[in-house]
Structure formats: C-alpha cells, structure tokens
Design a protein around this motif. Sequence first.
Motif: not given
Length: 51
Positions: A1, A4-5, A7-8, A20, A23, A25, A30, A32-34
């Motif tokens: 994770m 992901t942090k 990336t955000t 998120i 994720a 890659k 990448q 990302l579905r959020a």
Amino acid sequence: MELTKNTTELLGLTDRNIKILFAFKEKNFQVLRAKLDYTPFPCPPLPRKYD
C-alpha cells in the motif's frame, strides 16, 4: 500500500475520503480504481439566461 500512497501524493490527491480499491501496475502506466467514502452533494442548477 506504500506505493499507492506515494502515487496519490504524486498525483496531488490530498482528499482523505478517497479510498483506493484496486492498483495495477504495467510497464508504462498504473491503473488506480478509487471511490469516495461519501456521496457528494449535487451541483445546484444554474439560472438560465434567455436572449
């Protein structure tokens, strides 16, 4: 994770209500579905101008 942090943060997503879900890659990108934790308020209707 942690990735992901990071990336955000790079994307400038500072809203803590964004969660998120997924994720993925690839070599060049990448995915990302959020989603939001809450239902956003709808925009108020704009007044119509008639010419």
